[in-house]
Design an enzyme around this catalytic site. Structure first.
Site, PDB file in Angstrom:
ATOM      1  N   PRO A   2     -25.803   3.724  49.085  1.00 32.32           N
ATOM      2  CA  PRO A   2     -25.835   2.628  48.116  1.00 32.32           C
ATOM      3  C   PRO A   2     -24.508   2.453  47.376  1.00 32.32           C
ATOM      4  O   PRO A   2     -23.967   3.408  46.841  1.00 32.32           O
ATOM      5  CB  PRO A   2     -26.939   3.043  47.140  1.00 32.32           C
ATOM      6  CG  PRO A   2     -27.726   4.076  47.863  1.00 32.32           C
ATOM      7  CD  PRO A   2     -26.755   4.772  48.759  1.00 32.32           C
ATOM      8  N   GLU A   3     -23.977   1.251  47.395  1.00 33.65           N
ATOM      9  CA  GLU A   3     -22.816   0.913  46.586  1.00 33.65           C
ATOM     10  C   GLU A   3     -23.174  -0.376  45.856  1.00 33.65           C
ATOM     11  O   GLU A   3     -24.323  -0.839  45.943  1.00 33.65           O
ATOM     12  CB  GLU A   3     -21.577   0.771  47.466  1.00 33.65           C
ATOM     13  CG  GLU A   3     -21.403   2.003  48.357  1.00 33.65           C
ATOM     14  CD  GLU A   3     -19.981   2.370  48.700  1.00 33.65           C
ATOM     15  OE1 GLU A   3     -19.052   1.791  48.116  1.00 33.65           O
ATOM     16  OE2 GLU A   3     -19.810   3.260  49.554  1.00 33.65           O
ATOM     17  N   LYS A  50     -23.820   0.448  40.002  1.00 36.31           N
ATOM     18  CA  LYS A  50     -24.756   1.089  40.924  1.00 36.31           C
ATOM     19  C   LYS A  50     -26.109   1.366  40.263  1.00 36.31           C
ATOM     20  O   LYS A  50     -26.914   2.130  40.769  1.00 36.31           O
ATOM     21  CB  LYS A  50     -24.120   2.370  41.481  1.00 36.31           C
ATOM     22  CG  LYS A  50     -22.877   2.004  42.268  1.00 36.31           C
ATOM     23  CD  LYS A  50     -22.070   3.069  42.973  1.00 36.31           C
ATOM     24  CE  LYS A  50     -22.382   4.476  42.883  1.00 36.31           C
ATOM     25  NZ  LYS A  50     -21.497   5.340  43.681  1.00 36.31           N
ATOM     26  N   ASN A 162     -18.373   5.634  48.023  1.00 39.10           N
ATOM     27  CA  ASN A 162     -17.437   6.300  48.908  1.00 39.10           C
ATOM     28  C   ASN A 162     -16.936   5.427  50.056  1.00 39.10           C
ATOM     29  O   ASN A 162     -15.797   5.566  50.489  1.00 39.10           O
ATOM     30  CB  ASN A 162     -18.073   7.575  49.464  1.00 39.10           C
ATOM     31  CG  ASN A 162     -17.019   8.595  49.803  1.00 39.10           C
ATOM     32  OD1 ASN A 162     -15.939   8.591  49.206  1.00 39.10           O
ATOM     33  ND2 ASN A 162     -17.298   9.443  50.764  1.00 39.10           N
ATOM     34  N   ARG A 246     -17.262  13.013  47.749  1.00 36.02           N
ATOM     35  CA  ARG A 246     -15.936  13.628  47.737  1.00 36.02           C
ATOM     36  C   ARG A 246     -15.296  13.636  49.124  1.00 36.02           C
ATOM     37  O   ARG A 246     -14.145  14.010  49.263  1.00 36.02           O
ATOM     38  CB  ARG A 246     -16.019  15.066  47.205  1.00 36.02           C
ATOM     39  CG  ARG A 246     -16.504  15.135  45.779  1.00 36.02           C
ATOM     40  CD  ARG A 246     -15.485  14.575  44.814  1.00 36.02           C
ATOM     41  NE  ARG A 246     -16.158  14.047  43.629  1.00 36.02           N
ATOM     42  CZ  ARG A 246     -15.596  13.203  42.762  1.00 36.02           C
ATOM     43  NH1 ARG A 246     -14.375  12.795  42.940  1.00 36.02           N
ATOM     44  NH2 ARG A 246     -16.265  12.767  41.736  1.00 36.02           N
TER      45      ARG A 246
END
Ligand SMILES: [Zn+2]
Length: 260
Positions: A2-3, A50, A162, A246
């Site tokens: 999800p973004e 978000k 990400n 990350r």
């Protein structure tokens, strides 16, 4: 993953509940397990970066966050769920619809205290009040932070996860470890972030390359194979981390490290 774009789509789906009276609610998280909103009317759901805010006429707001795997499903009441029941965190039921939030973070707050949950967010890339200059100002305020980290920090601008972090660094040809101060054109990067999220908010599949074919929709994110642009190897960093946000992919040829 999800973004901002997929959260925007989830909000749009949830707006099918607008104006409907809740016949039952089920909160399957300890902090709000005893809450019961049956009898209240759903006002609307808005995305903020978000985060999702679903407001009710009794003065409460349901705050949900999709994290890495979360999603909202809507279907007629009584329909068999498409995901494991033990991952359901919240159920909103009306005469016509049942909305189930799977693997989401759930909070219930008075609507006039929403700011405690989302007030820290920077300008929302898909919000009606998007402010590119403010996003640039916030990014530039921490010049030593690597750009990949700064783009993920929702206090700078809200909506990038990400996938976009990796793709945006590629699109501007910048090594993701570059300190913000050494990124040549922050205005261009921020404008591009806005353009790419807006372009993708209506799409079922996220595309940053302009090519929707399987395996070609992103430049570097999740890629093992050769770079779509230069044919060189794709680098990946942070794979040992428990936090998938990350993990960073980039092309060392198209995104050369800058030597001060
Ligand atoms: Zn390349």
């Amino acid at each position: 993953m999800p973004e901002g774009d997929s959260v925007w789509q989830a909000a749009r789906r949830l707006r099918a509940l607008d104006g409907q009276v809740l016949t039952a609610t089920d909160f399957r998280v300890p902090d709000v397990a005893t809450a019961d909103l049956a009898g209240s009317t759903v006002l609307t759901t808005i995305p903020r970066g978000k985060h999702l805010l679903t407001r009710f006429d009794d003065g409460h707001t349901l705050h949900t966050h999709l994290r890495m795997e979360g999603r909202w499903d809507l279907h007629p009441p009584g329909t068999r769920w498409r995901r494991p029941a033990h991952t359901a965190r919240v159920v909103l039921r009306t005469e016509q619809l049942e909305a189930v939030g799977f693997s989401v973070i759930v909070d219930l707050v008075p609507t006039d205290r929403e700011d405690e949950l989302v007030g820290h967010l920077g300008p929302d890339l898909l919000g009606p009040d998007w402010d590119a200059d403010e996003a640039v100002r916030r990014l530039a305020a921490a010049p030593d932070v690597p750009i990949a980290e700064a783009l993920l920090d929702q206090r700078n601008l809200a909506g990038i996860g990400n996938v976009y972090k990796c793709e945006l660094c590629f699109l501007v040809g910048v090594d993701p470890r570059t300190p913000v101060a050494d990124v040549p054109d922050l205005q261009r990067l921020v404008a591009l972030a806005h353009r790419v999220l807006v372009a993708n908010r209506e799409r079922p599949v996220r595309i940053t390359t302009g090519d929707s074919r399987r395996g070609r929709s992103t430049w570097v994110y999740g890629r093992r194979g050769p770079c779509l642009r230069c044919g060189g190897p794709i680098a990946v960093d942070g794979q040992g981390s428990s936090d998938r946000d990350r993990v960073t992919w980039w092309c060392p040829t198209c995104q050369p490290a800058r030597t001060p």
